[in-house]
Design an enzyme around this catalytic site. Structure first.
Site, short mmCIF file in Angstrom:
data_model
loop_
_atom_site.label_atom_id
_atom_site.label_comp_id
_atom_site.label_asym_id
_atom_site.label_seq_id
_atom_site.Cartn_x
_atom_site.Cartn_y
_atom_site.Cartn_z
N LYS A 290 8.14 39.16 -4.70
CA LYS A 290 6.71 39.24 -4.95
C LYS A 290 6.18 40.57 -4.42
CE LYS A 290 4.43 35.32 -4.69
NZ LYS A 290 4.31 34.94 -6.11
N ASP B 148 2.39 38.35 -13.69
CA ASP B 148 1.42 37.73 -12.79
C ASP B 148 -0.02 38.13 -13.14
OD1 ASP B 148 0.66 36.25 -10.41
OD2 ASP B 148 0.24 38.19 -9.50
N LYS C 43 3.72 24.83 -4.81
CA LYS C 43 2.42 24.33 -4.35
C LYS C 43 2.47 22.80 -4.36
CE LYS C 43 -0.18 28.38 -5.82
NZ LYS C 43 -1.21 28.92 -6.71
N ARG D 283 0.82 -1.22 0.00
CA ARG D 283 0.00 0.00 0.00
C ARG D 283 0.85 1.27 0.00
NH1 ARG D 283 -3.04 1.59 -2.71
NH2 ARG D 283 -4.04 -0.45 -2.53
N GLU E 45 8.15 39.81 -9.59
CA GLU E 45 6.75 39.65 -9.96
C GLU E 45 6.17 41.00 -10.37
OE1 GLU E 45 3.52 37.30 -7.61
OE2 GLU E 45 3.40 39.40 -6.96
#
Length: 278
Positions: free
Chosen positions: A166, A217, A134, A99, A196
């Site tokens: 940023k 962005d 992410k 598993r 950014e």
């Protein structure tokens, strides 16, 4: 497709401890300690292979004598119904590790498969697909490895992999010009600085300040085309923000160099893989 396997061993020990508790009660009762088994890894849906060496490491943590034969390579497209690997050896160890090994592979193959779909959408445009931070805590290295199996490229592996200024960093510094100057004064000499920008006037300022990479962005396609003309190839441009499979082609055709997509790691579904007795 680079990954330091030494870092995986400590994680495997924790994963197996979580899954087994004291020991695998079912396997201990039902399977003789010296029983041998032979099992096939079968793809139950179309997928791109990623994580087979990691799965092998899980099994060998339980028994170093287990033998895994790969019938396909990392990054290879596999059709549903295909046997892509065979493992044999102590049956108790195989069933205990099943598993954890499958969970890991299903996640990694899911990321590689979704990544490959995005890569296919921008083929021929000159733009490269890159990942983001992410990722699942504790699994970043494996998930970014899976992205490369799907044909994508890695952005920063971690916060020390580059400087990304940023909007909040810029606000604290006072301006893009001041932020870039401060970064250049302290950064290691081989470290790139990315800025950014969400407006064209910021692109002009970032370029004048000496940014190495400029992120566009959440700009519209028309704005990105204007940014491409403004920059004129002097630094790479990255498109970021809300990119989907049905919109990435048009964004790539604006002329940007990189398109970062959080969805390929954040939202990739696991694929279905079975381990079946032979």
């Amino acid at each position: 497709m680079l990954y330091d396997m030494r870092k995986l061993d400590a994680q495997i020990a924790l994963w197996l401890d979580e899954d087994c508790g004291q020991f695998d009660l079912t396997a201990k009762i039902m399977v003789e300690e010296d029983a041998q088994g032979r099992f096939a890894f079968n793809a139950r849906e179309d997928m791109v292979l990623a994580g087979l060496p990691m799965a092998a490491r899980v099994f060998r943590h339980l028994d170093p004598k287990l033998k895994l034969e790969a019938l396909a390579e990392e990054g290879e497209r596999i059709e549903a119904g295909t046997t892509f690997a065979i493992i044999q050896g102590n049956a108790q160890a195989i069933l205990t590790g099943e598993r954890v090994a499958l969970n890991l592979m299903q996640r990694m193959c899911g990321i590689a498969t979704l990544t490959a779909a995005y890569v296919a959408e921008i083929k021929g445009t000159g733009a490269f697909l890159v990942d983001t931070r992410k990722t699942t805590p504790g699994l970043r290295g494996l998930e970014k490895y899976a992205v490369t199996c799907g044909g994508g490229r890695n952005h920063r592996l971690s916060l020390d992999g580059g400087i990304m200024l940023k909007d909040n960093h810029i606000a604290v510094a006072g301006s893009i010009t001041l932020a870039v100057a401060r970064a250049k004064a302290a950064a290691p000499v081989l470290t790139k600085i990315e800025v950014e920008c969400d407006r064209l006037e910021q692109v002009d300022e970032a370029l004048a300040a000496g940014a190495d990479v400029i992120m566009l962005d959440n700009m519209s396609n028309d704005e990105m085309r204007a940014a491409v003309r403004l920059v004129g190839g002097r630094v790479p441009l990255e498109c970021s923000g809300g990119v989907r499979l049905d919109t990435i082609r048009a964004k790539a055709e604006t002329g940007v160099d990189f398109i970062s997509v959080g969805r390929i790691t954040q939202s990739a579904p696991c694929v279905d893989i079975g381990l079946d007795d032979l």
